[in-house]
Design a protein around this motif. Structure first.
Motif, mmCIF file in Angstrom:
data_model
loop_
_atom_site.group_PDB
_atom_site.id
_atom_site.type_symbol
_atom_site.label_atom_id
_atom_site.label_comp_id
_atom_site.label_asym_id
_atom_site.label_seq_id
_atom_site.Cartn_x
_atom_site.Cartn_y
_atom_site.Cartn_z
ATOM 1 N N GLN A 166 68.707 44.753 51.131
ATOM 2 C CA GLN A 166 69.057 43.798 52.183
ATOM 3 C C GLN A 166 68.919 42.354 51.696
ATOM 4 O OE1 GLN A 166 70.404 44.468 55.281
ATOM 5 N NE2 GLN A 166 70.571 46.506 54.358
ATOM 6 N N ILE A 167 67.885 42.091 50.911
ATOM 7 C CA ILE A 167 67.706 40.752 50.329
ATOM 8 C C ILE A 167 68.858 40.434 49.382
ATOM 9 C CG2 ILE A 167 66.278 39.371 48.767
ATOM 10 C CD1 ILE A 167 65.049 39.565 51.526
ATOM 11 N N LEU A 169 71.906 41.653 49.363
ATOM 12 C CA LEU A 169 73.142 41.443 50.119
ATOM 13 C C LEU A 169 73.171 40.059 50.756
ATOM 14 C CD1 LEU A 169 73.409 44.950 51.815
ATOM 15 C CD2 LEU A 169 75.016 44.003 50.149
ATOM 16 N N LYS A 170 72.056 39.663 51.338
ATOM 17 C CA LYS A 170 71.992 38.353 51.997
ATOM 18 C C LYS A 170 72.106 37.214 50.989
ATOM 19 C CE LYS A 170 71.107 35.727 55.681
ATOM 20 N NZ LYS A 170 72.023 35.650 56.848
ATOM 21 N N ALA A 171 71.499 37.386 49.820
ATOM 22 C CA ALA A 171 71.493 36.327 48.803
ATOM 23 C C ALA A 171 72.747 36.338 47.936
ATOM 24 C CB ALA A 171 70.260 36.458 47.920
ATOM 25 N N GLY A 172 73.522 37.420 48.006
ATOM 26 C CA GLY A 172 74.717 37.524 47.180
ATOM 27 C C GLY A 172 74.421 37.738 45.717
ATOM 28 N N VAL A 173 73.363 38.531 45.437
ATOM 29 C CA VAL A 173 72.982 38.807 44.055
ATOM 30 C C VAL A 173 72.939 40.310 43.834
ATOM 31 C CG1 VAL A 173 71.633 36.671 43.894
ATOM 32 C CG2 VAL A 173 70.496 38.818 44.567
ATOM 33 N N ASN A 174 72.837 40.702 42.565
ATOM 34 C CA ASN A 174 72.679 42.116 42.242
ATOM 35 C C ASN A 174 71.268 42.550 42.594
ATOM 36 O OD1 ASN A 174 72.090 44.568 40.487
ATOM 37 N ND2 ASN A 174 74.256 44.241 40.046
ATOM 38 N N VAL A 175 71.130 43.769 43.093
ATOM 39 C CA VAL A 175 69.816 44.240 43.522
ATOM 40 C C VAL A 175 68.801 44.256 42.383
ATOM 41 C CG1 VAL A 175 70.246 46.712 43.160
ATOM 42 C CG2 VAL A 175 68.691 45.972 45.005
ATOM 43 N N LYS A 176 69.269 44.363 41.138
ATOM 44 C CA LYS A 176 68.337 44.368 40.005
ATOM 45 C C LYS A 176 67.645 43.023 39.821
ATOM 46 C CE LYS A 176 71.725 43.117 36.413
ATOM 47 N NZ LYS A 176 71.216 41.753 36.244
ATOM 48 N N PRO A 193 58.124 45.044 56.255
ATOM 49 C CA PRO A 193 58.790 44.610 55.017
ATOM 50 C C PRO A 193 58.537 43.111 54.813
ATOM 51 C CG PRO A 193 60.310 45.691 56.567
ATOM 52 C CD PRO A 193 59.084 45.320 57.322
ATOM 53 N N ASP A 194 57.968 42.764 53.677
ATOM 54 C CA ASP A 194 57.457 41.413 53.426
ATOM 55 C C ASP A 194 58.161 40.827 52.201
ATOM 56 O OD1 ASP A 194 55.929 39.142 53.056
ATOM 57 O OD2 ASP A 194 54.031 40.212 52.749
ATOM 58 N N TYR A 195 58.863 39.724 52.402
ATOM 59 C CA TYR A 195 59.605 39.066 51.320
ATOM 60 C C TYR A 195 58.803 37.966 50.639
ATOM 61 C CZ TYR A 195 59.955 34.900 54.178
ATOM 62 O OH TYR A 195 59.630 33.774 54.882
ATOM 63 N N ARG A 196 57.672 37.537 51.205
ATOM 64 C CA ARG A 196 57.045 36.257 50.868
ATOM 65 C C ARG A 196 56.625 36.134 49.399
ATOM 66 N NH1 ARG A 196 52.307 35.783 52.766
ATOM 67 N NH2 ARG A 196 52.129 38.056 52.750
#
Length: 333
Positions: A166-167, A169-176, A193-196
């Motif tokens: 999900q991060i 997709l939102k950021a427009g980057v590859n999941v790796k 779920p914690d992104y910080r």
């Protein structure tokens, strides 16, 4: 690891196992050199179906597979096990309350915990997948007193992978390029779920997720709810629960636990709480961990803001309530 690793998969005729088994056969879980002997366990009426899975394994001509045992005999399956992946569980059906699910599964995982204690290798690594995974893991661990508690884990890697996706997709980057997201707590809709503490690799270097995604409302709202409810969303769309993605997460979890995580990388695993971050011992709680030499270590010293404290408290409370309910059903504490 030994020359041949004995790998037990329960619920082996089910959807998740059908994807998982071939990941193991290919070497995706334990590496391209580790030979495996598979013990595929299911209820008696599913053993005939397992014979079809056996034929597919044979037809796949996997050089790492030394033997496959299809069985409904729990002693046969667990004897000498090095790795046990408890996929099989009573699924939640229409009209079932969560208490009904806890009751049905408590008895199953009590039996399996005793079997692990009595028959498995004493250094066995156990991963519980069947839901409610955290509490099922706790039950199995409780009834295997001769096995070290740290050898029992439950799957929150699927939630971890969902959060990374999900991060990305939102950021427009590859999941790796997304690293160090965290799943705290229960594998349920209360998980946090914690992104910080995470970051994204960009051409100019590492950037905190919060710097790349400036939409704090999304990060503290839709991002969290999407990950929390993703399993239900898959069922609504597909009419079946997550299978291939769950198998991938199981493979990721076991691979990292056995072979280690990259330097500086941490992943989410449900493990017995040791008091870290104020979570009392006696429950299985998802933490950020790193793995090395076949052991996991909970990442310490991460900052927890008030928003996160509130979210973590919700999932902690649910796990304590689940524990109390489950042990009432098995008549123990």
């Amino acid at each position: 690891m030994s020359d041949v690793a004995n790998v037990v998969i329960t619920g082996a005729a089910g959807q998740i196992a059908y994807s998982l088994i071939f990941n193991v056969c290919k070497g995706d879980m334990f590496g391209p050199e580790q030979k495996v002997k598979l013990f595929l366990l299911d209820i008696p009426q599913m053993v005939e179906s397992l014979k079809g899975v056996l034929m597919e394994i044979q037809d796949g001509a996997y050089p790492l597979v030394t033997d496959v045992v299809c069985t409904a005999d729990i002693k046969e399956a667990f004897t000498g096990a090095n790795y046990v992946i408890l996929v099989g569980a009573m699924p939640r059906k229409d009209g079932m309350e969560r208490a009904d699910l806890l009751k049905a599964n408590a008895s199953i995982f009590k039996v399996q915990g005793k079997a692990i204690n009595d028959y498995a290798n004493k250094n066995v690594k156990v991963l519980v997948v069947g839901n409610p995974a955290n509490t099922n893991c706790l039950i199995a661990m409780h009834y295997a007193p001769d096995i070290a508690k740290e050898n029992f884990t439950c799957l929150t890697r699927l939630d971890h992978n969902r959060a990374k996706s999900q991060i990305a997709l939102k950021a427009g980057v590859n999941v790796k390029d997304v690293h160090n997201v965290i799943i705290w707590g229960n594998h349920s809709s209360t998980q946090y779920p914690d992104y910080r503490c995470g970051y994204i690799n960009l051409p100019g270097g590492k950037q905190p997720i919060g710097n790349v995604i400036s939409d704090e409302k999304w990060l503290q709202g839709e991002f969290i709810s999407t990950v929390q409810k993703r399993g239900a969303a898959v069922i609504a769309a597909r009419k079946f629960s997550s299978a291939a993605s769950a198998a991938k997460a199981i493979t990721d979890h076991m691979r990292d636990w056995v072979l280690g995580t990259p330097e500086g990388e941490y992943v989410s695993m449900g493990v017995p709480s040791d008091g870290s971050y104020g979570i009392e011992s006696g429950i299985i709680f998802s933490y950020p961990v790193k793995c090395q030499n076949g052991k996991y270590t909970i990442i310490q010293g991460l900052s927890i803001d008030n928003f996160s404290k509130d979210k973590i408290e919700i999932t902690r409370k649910e796990l304590v309530e689940e524990k109390e309910a489950a042990f009432k059903f098995v008549g123990d504490n």
